[in-house]
Design a protein around this motif. Structure first.
Motif, PDB file in Angstrom:
ATOM      1  N   UNK A  92      47.919  45.333  41.999  1.00 13.45           N
ATOM      2  CA  UNK A  92      47.688  45.681  43.204  1.00 13.45           C
ATOM      3  C   UNK A  92      46.392  47.138  43.033  1.00 13.45           C
ATOM      4  N   UNK A  93      46.100  47.555  44.721  1.00 16.37           N
ATOM      5  CA  UNK A  93      45.130  48.325  44.413  1.00 16.37           C
ATOM      6  C   UNK A  93      44.821  48.649  45.728  1.00 16.37           C
ATOM      7  N   UNK A  94      44.275  49.987  46.392  1.00 15.06           N
ATOM      8  CA  UNK A  94      43.769  49.723  47.762  1.00 15.06           C
ATOM      9  C   UNK A  94      42.256  49.601  48.013  1.00 15.06           C
ATOM     10  N   UNK A 108      45.864  37.920  39.391  1.00 12.68           N
ATOM     11  CA  UNK A 108      45.816  37.805  40.163  1.00 12.68           C
ATOM     12  C   UNK A 108      45.746  39.181  41.740  1.00 12.68           C
ATOM     13  N   UNK A 109      44.698  39.579  41.994  1.00 13.60           N
ATOM     14  CA  UNK A 109      44.302  40.671  42.639  1.00 13.60           C
ATOM     15  C   UNK A 109      45.137  41.143  44.266  1.00 13.60           C
ATOM     16  N   UNK A 121      37.253  43.911  40.050  1.00 21.65           N
ATOM     17  CA  UNK A 121      37.252  44.504  38.096  1.00 21.65           C
ATOM     18  C   UNK A 121      38.561  43.874  37.498  1.00 21.65           C
ATOM     19  N   UNK A 122      39.503  43.790  38.467  1.00 20.39           N
ATOM     20  CA  UNK A 122      40.760  43.312  37.829  1.00 20.39           C
ATOM     21  C   UNK A 122      40.394  41.855  37.143  1.00 20.39           C
ATOM     22  N   UNK A 123      39.977  40.548  38.528  1.00 17.92           N
ATOM     23  CA  UNK A 123      39.381  39.523  38.466  1.00 17.92           C
ATOM     24  C   UNK A 123      38.468  39.645  36.931  1.00 17.92           C
ATOM     25  N   UNK A 124      37.682  40.287  37.161  1.00 15.02           N
ATOM     26  CA  UNK A 124      36.250  40.407  35.804  1.00 15.02           C
ATOM     27  C   UNK A 124      37.769  40.274  34.697  1.00 15.02           C
ATOM     28  N   UNK A 125      38.128  41.668  34.963  1.00 17.31           N
ATOM     29  CA  UNK A 125      39.034  41.441  32.773  1.00 17.31           C
ATOM     30  C   UNK A 125      39.944  40.776  32.695  1.00 17.31           C
ATOM     31  N   UNK A 126      40.329  40.287  33.662  1.00 18.33           N
ATOM     32  CA  UNK A 126      41.254  38.550  33.232  1.00 18.33           C
ATOM     33  C   UNK A 126      40.226  37.558  33.066  1.00 18.33           C
ATOM     34  N   UNK A 127      39.047  37.404  33.548  1.00 14.24           N
ATOM     35  CA  UNK A 127      38.183  36.917  33.402  1.00 14.24           C
ATOM     36  C   UNK A 127      37.828  36.286  31.522  1.00 14.24           C
TER      37      UNK A 127
END
Length: 154
Positions: free
Chosen positions: A98-100, A120-121, A107-113
């Motif tokens: 989670x983030x605001x 799951x952001x 960016x989190x989704x890209x880090x996961x990829x």
């Protein structure tokens, strides 16, 4: 054990195994995209991220024995900590981040990829995430609504 700071990655689609894997260490997740381009406003991994990853690695056996089915990171920024946790615990858990900041979630989704882990952001703040002002939460001071002076407008 210390978190391996050697960059592991992919060259021409083939996995490159670094020395840290052979030594039973966990590599620091790829996140060079954080703080650059469309992710310029995303918190880049710093000392606090690396200390948390060191602690997770130290407890890796206990984390694996616990076998969590859901992991939640509040204030994920680049997603590097959740990606690291996913490399320790494995794919049997769901990783909610989670983030605001909507850019942080991308960016989190890209880090996961980049690290081949399923993250799951979720766009959320601490108040709505925990059920409102009457809920009790414990979290680091920088994430405290009191540190903001007021609740941010979302």
């Amino acid at each position: 054990m210390a978190v391996c700071r050697v960059v592991c990655g992919r060259i021409d689609g083939a996995s490159v195994l670094c020395l840290c894997r052979r030594l039973g260490m966990f590599p620091t997740p790829l996140c060079s995209h954080a703080g650059r381009g469309p992710f310029a406003d995303v918190y880049e991994p710093a000392e606090d991220s690396f200390l948390l990853m060191d602690a997770l690695e130290k407890d890796c056996e206990r984390l694996r024995q616990m076998g969590p089915s859901v992991c939640l990171e509040v204030g994920c920024g680049s997603g590097v900590v959740s990606a690291f946790l996913a490399s320790v615990v494995g794919p049997q858990a769901a990783y909610f981040c989670t983030d605001v900041n909507p850019a942080a979630l991308l960016c989190t989704a890209e880090t996961g990829r980049c690290n081949q882990v399923g993250l799951q952001p979720v766009l959320s703040d601490l108040v709505s995430l925990t059920g409102g002002p009457g809920a009790s939460t414990l979290h680091p001071a920088p994430l405290s609504p009191a540190a903001w002076g007021s609740y941010p407008d979302l």
